[in-house]
Design an enzyme around this catalytic site. Sequence first.
Site, PDB file in Angstrom:
ATOM      1  N   LYS A   1       0.695  -1.142   0.019  1.00  0.00           N
ATOM      2  CA  LYS A   1      -0.174  -0.196  -0.069  1.00  0.00           C
ATOM      3  C   LYS A   1       0.978   1.304   0.134  1.00  0.00           C
ATOM      4  CE  LYS A   1      -4.430  -1.696   0.876  1.00  0.00           C
ATOM      5  NZ  LYS A   1      -4.419  -2.913   1.788  1.00  0.00           N
TER       6      LYS A   1
ATOM      7  N   GLU B   1      -9.499   6.461   3.704  1.00  0.00           N
ATOM      8  CA  GLU B   1     -10.214   5.602   4.332  1.00  0.00           C
ATOM      9  C   GLU B   1      -9.383   4.514   4.605  1.00  0.00           C
ATOM     10  OE1 GLU B   1      -9.795   5.634   0.983  1.00  0.00           O
ATOM     11  OE2 GLU B   1      -9.103   3.497   0.619  1.00  0.00           O
TER      12      GLU B   1
ATOM     13  N   SER C   1       1.737  -9.839  -0.789  1.00  0.00           N
ATOM     14  CA  SER C   1       1.312  -8.401  -0.924  1.00  0.00           C
ATOM     15  C   SER C   1       1.465  -7.901   0.608  1.00  0.00           C
ATOM     16  CB  SER C   1      -0.086  -8.163  -1.067  1.00  0.00           C
ATOM     17  OG  SER C   1      -0.827  -9.067  -0.382  1.00  0.00           O
TER      18      SER C   1
HETATM   19  C1  LIG Z   1      -5.415  -3.993   1.533  1.00  0.00           C
HETATM   20  C2  LIG Z   1      -4.493  -5.315   1.327  1.00  0.00           C
HETATM   21  C3  LIG Z   1      -4.849  -6.237   0.263  1.00  0.00           C
HETATM   22  C4  LIG Z   1      -6.074  -5.893  -0.872  1.00  0.00           C
HETATM   23  O1  LIG Z   1      -5.960  -4.862  -1.279  1.00  0.00           O
HETATM   24  P1  LIG Z   1      -5.727  -4.800  -2.954  1.00  0.00           P
HETATM   25  O2  LIG Z   1      -6.013  -3.326  -3.378  1.00  0.00           O
HETATM   26  O3  LIG Z   1      -6.731  -5.992  -3.662  1.00  0.00           O
HETATM   27  O4  LIG Z   1      -4.212  -5.330  -3.213  1.00  0.00           O
HETATM   28  C5  LIG Z   1      -4.063  -7.110  -0.233  1.00  0.00           C
HETATM   29  N1  LIG Z   1      -3.015  -7.561   0.861  1.00  0.00           N
HETATM   30  C6  LIG Z   1      -2.647  -6.800   1.809  1.00  0.00           C
HETATM   31  C7  LIG Z   1      -1.346  -7.066   2.549  1.00  0.00           C
HETATM   32  C8  LIG Z   1      -3.262  -5.600   2.033  1.00  0.00           C
HETATM   33  O5  LIG Z   1      -2.819  -4.958   3.166  1.00  0.00           O
END
Ligand SMILES: *Cc1c(COP(=O)(O)O)cnc(C)c1O
Length: 399
Positions: A95, A117, A384
């Site tokens: 993010k 948000e 992610s």
């Molecule tokens: C917020 C988040 C997601 C989901 O959001 P996307 O916009 O679909 O990437 C996925 N993995 C992590 C670690 C997150 O913090």
Amino acid sequence: MTQTRTRPLPDRHGYFGDFGGRYVPETLMAALDEFEASYKNLKKDRSFRAELDEILTEYVGRPTPLTEAKRFAEMCGGFRLFLKREDLNHTGAHKINNAIGQALIAKRMGKERIIAETGAGQHGVATATACALLGLKCVVYMGEVDMARQELNVFRMRLLGAEVVQVSSGSRTLKDAINEAIRDWVTNVRTTHYILGSVLGPHPYPMVVRDFQSVIGREALGQLRKKVNMLPNVAVACVGGGSNAIGLFYEMLKHASIRLVGVEAGGRGPKLGDHAARFSGGALGVLHGTRSMILQDEFGQIAETHSISAGLDYPSIGPEHAYLQQIGRIEYHDCSDDLALEAFHKLSECEGIIPALESAHALGWLLRNGNAIARDSVVVVNLSGRGDKDVPQIAAMGA
Ligand SMILES: *Cc1c(COP(=O)(O)O)cnc(C)c1O
């Protein structure tokens, strides 16, 4: 390589085929135009790009490593598996790539106040971090339920100097927090920029967020070229709003040989309210300024959603994903809470990496379906985020 795309999307009006657009109150139209114009100029601006690159390298920690996960791969089917380590970014997830980019744009636009948000708190923490770094005032809207579930992230945001505003309307979760943030923006649009956290919302957000996240796939392709001297055969990512997934996939779209797999939250099962799988359970509609696939009841009321991971628990999906699903370029599947949990434990035990529960959905799909992937394949998964944030939840579940 076969090109599957001939013209860049979105179009001038912000559409990806039937999806996207800009469904907002009149008062926000000028702000979105200004944001789009600034972005288009800054994208070509050398000093802007140098400043962004410097922060991504020296502060965020890019490029993130590409780690081969040999022991986990054995359990999935024996192909070569590489993890793109977005968990090693500062603040622990992808993010921050977007939060820094948008905060820099806001600063160049002369906006001194940032609103955002947050659901699980990850985007809120990333935005509060970017604002602390750049000296911007930061207000984060968060549902009352989420604030209770993610107490530690609330505390983190406050430590970083952000104001966290509790939202007690509706289901008191992410969708209500977005409503409140939009309301704030309508009121304070002259001084304020809204940093949206995924490839959602009105044009140009889905495009801007995608572009800032596309660094993930660009790096991964370069790293694979060095390590195995080939394109991956398969790329897998979890899909909440869709920013980490499109971040990994974007540079791969043009290579038709790469199989792209997005994994949604299958939750407890296929009943409406028990999951967040927009493609198997959703229908076309408009939410939060964009036209896409949405989980809704027969009267068009937005449905409640469920996922073990707060980051995937959202009733709509980015419009570009809806388009790429429709044209068949990306396939979407879902992974249940239980399977994600199994993958969460397996990766921790076999690789010494505790994944975010969101990322564990991508791993869970591979664990269940990897046997159908040829053993001589190269697979890349977007890790992610890191799972530290989920440890209290896992501990409380006794799982
Ligand atoms: C917020 C988040 C997601 C989901 O959001 P996307 O916009 O679909 O990437 C996925 N993995 C992590 C670690 C997150 O913090």
